[in-house]
Design an enzyme around this catalytic site. Sequence first.
Site, mmCIF file in Angstrom:
data_model
loop_
_atom_site.group_PDB
_atom_site.id
_atom_site.type_symbol
_atom_site.label_atom_id
_atom_site.label_comp_id
_atom_site.label_asym_id
_atom_site.label_seq_id
_atom_site.Cartn_x
_atom_site.Cartn_y
_atom_site.Cartn_z
ATOM 1 N N LYS A 3 -1.601 -6.166 -8.049
ATOM 2 C CA LYS A 3 -1.866 -7.352 -7.218
ATOM 3 C C LYS A 3 -3.286 -7.868 -7.464
ATOM 4 O O LYS A 3 -3.526 -9.059 -7.560
ATOM 5 C CB LYS A 3 -1.665 -6.952 -5.751
ATOM 6 C CG LYS A 3 -2.241 -7.886 -4.726
ATOM 7 C CD LYS A 3 -1.377 -9.116 -4.587
ATOM 8 C CE LYS A 3 -1.735 -10.000 -3.419
ATOM 9 N NZ LYS A 3 -3.112 -10.119 -3.092
ATOM 10 N N VAL B 232 4.254 -5.452 -4.965
ATOM 11 C CA VAL B 232 5.364 -5.481 -4.009
ATOM 12 C C VAL B 232 5.371 -6.861 -3.346
ATOM 13 O O VAL B 232 4.324 -7.352 -2.913
ATOM 14 C CB VAL B 232 5.214 -4.368 -2.952
ATOM 15 C CG1 VAL B 232 6.351 -4.428 -1.940
ATOM 16 C CG2 VAL B 232 5.187 -3.007 -3.637
ATOM 17 N N HIS C 181 0.840 -1.204 0.000
ATOM 18 C CA HIS C 181 0.000 0.000 0.000
ATOM 19 C C HIS C 181 0.879 1.261 0.000
ATOM 20 O O HIS C 181 0.580 2.245 -0.689
ATOM 21 C CB HIS C 181 -0.875 0.040 1.254
ATOM 22 C CG HIS C 181 -1.859 -1.087 1.381
ATOM 23 N ND1 HIS C 181 -1.747 -2.066 2.337
ATOM 24 C CD2 HIS C 181 -2.978 -1.387 0.680
ATOM 25 C CE1 HIS C 181 -2.756 -2.919 2.225
ATOM 26 N NE2 HIS C 181 -3.522 -2.527 1.227
HETATM 27 P P1 AMP Z 1 -6.689 -3.596 -0.237
HETATM 28 O O1 AMP Z 1 -6.505 -2.755 0.983
HETATM 29 O O2 AMP Z 1 -6.230 -4.997 -0.083
HETATM 30 O O3 AMP Z 1 -8.062 -3.454 -0.846
HETATM 31 O O4 AMP Z 1 -5.709 -3.000 -1.327
HETATM 32 C C1 AMP Z 1 -5.699 -1.632 -1.644
HETATM 33 C C2 AMP Z 1 -4.859 -1.423 -2.859
HETATM 34 O O5 AMP Z 1 -3.535 -1.892 -2.604
HETATM 35 C C3 AMP Z 1 -5.362 -2.218 -4.080
HETATM 36 O O6 AMP Z 1 -5.254 -1.384 -5.226
HETATM 37 C C4 AMP Z 1 -4.412 -3.376 -4.139
HETATM 38 O O7 AMP Z 1 -4.254 -3.904 -5.436
HETATM 39 C C5 AMP Z 1 -3.129 -2.739 -3.651
HETATM 40 N N1 AMP Z 1 -2.202 -3.742 -3.146
HETATM 41 C C6 AMP Z 1 -2.443 -4.691 -2.208
HETATM 42 N N2 AMP Z 1 -1.366 -5.472 -2.047
HETATM 43 C C7 AMP Z 1 -0.424 -5.016 -2.908
HETATM 44 C C8 AMP Z 1 0.907 -5.418 -3.243
HETATM 45 N N3 AMP Z 1 1.492 -6.442 -2.652
HETATM 46 N N4 AMP Z 1 1.569 -4.714 -4.170
HETATM 47 C C9 AMP Z 1 0.976 -3.662 -4.801
HETATM 48 N N5 AMP Z 1 -0.276 -3.239 -4.546
HETATM 49 C C10 AMP Z 1 -0.962 -3.901 -3.613
#
Ligand code: AMP
Length: 319
Positions: free
Chosen positions: A191, A218, A78
């Site tokens: 991701k 990441v 994030h």
């Molecule tokens: P989430 O809080 O899981 O809904 O994720 C919020 C944002 O962070 C989304 O756009 C995800 O795709 C991104 N995200 C989550 N994990 C990763 C990661 N490992 N690398 C890059 N972006 C991520």
Amino acid sequence: MAPGALIINQTETGRNIRAPSLRRNVHRTAMATGSKKKAARARVIRALPMLKKTIAEFRARSRTIALVPTMGALHAGHLALVRLAQRRADRVIVSIFVNPAQFAPHEDLGTYPRTFAADIAALRALKTDGIWAPSVATMYPDGFATRIVPEGPAKARLEDAFRPDFFAGVATVVAKLLIQCEPDVAIFGEKDYQQLKVVTQLARDLNLRTRIIGAPIVREPDGLALSSRNRYLSSPERAAAPALYRVLKESAENLKAGHAVGSVLDEGRAAIERAGFALDYLEARHAETLAPLTAKADPIRLLVAARIGKTRLIDNVSV
Ligand code: AMP
């Protein structure tokens, strides 16, 4: 990974990039905007009038705005999105909202990790400009009766085959966030690759002003994609989990070497199951439309979802 831990940004080519230091990044942001940015504490905004006032203040100074939507439980993935947002706009708003509409009744809404105080501290350390943290009642007040049901990439028979209402929940909340925050750009991680395509389509179809930007995945040093749900893994599950990325990379290599798609996927599926996963899917799709491959020259994305113990993991790579 705890905020402040080593951040490794591993690209699809396998290159490990250490994320730029916070100090350098802040300096660059100030240079890019041509202003000496005050180290003001990011506002935690809970109500729409305050959000609108904050956006009006940014706009009055002709600042461009980036939005980074999250569900909190922030990790280095994030924070990499936030850094990218800081390079793409003058002001960055991060939303933290665990969206009930995208969880099925049997999913983990009740136990989804919530680490709000640590999230705020991490975002303030990065000099985020605003933190939009609405309540469920603010997002979905009594009488709320509109749902956006996306098609196209949302019906690719990937995540949607296992989580039938998921993308309607995502599309509805993302449309609301984009309308509320009026950002010039919004950053989404690769991701959640299908989600990135659904949101890109949504912004285009609804003529929203926002440009959707995808950010690379990441990973941990052993290749596991960072996820808020990784904390559910027991230690043997955590030890097995990097197999997903390993299989994705090997499959991508085999496809690049010209092996037949069907046999590469069959081998990959068997390898994932041998590693202790229950496989939901391993698919090779058109990288833009997510449709099944039809031509040799199609750009390919390999996407996987698999369960280990009670935890469901997703990942993907380009070929
Ligand atoms: P989430 O809080 O899981 O809904 O994720 C919020 C944002 O962070 C989304 O756009 C995800 O795709 C991104 N995200 C989550 N994990 C990763 C990661 N490992 N690398 C890059 N972006 C991520």
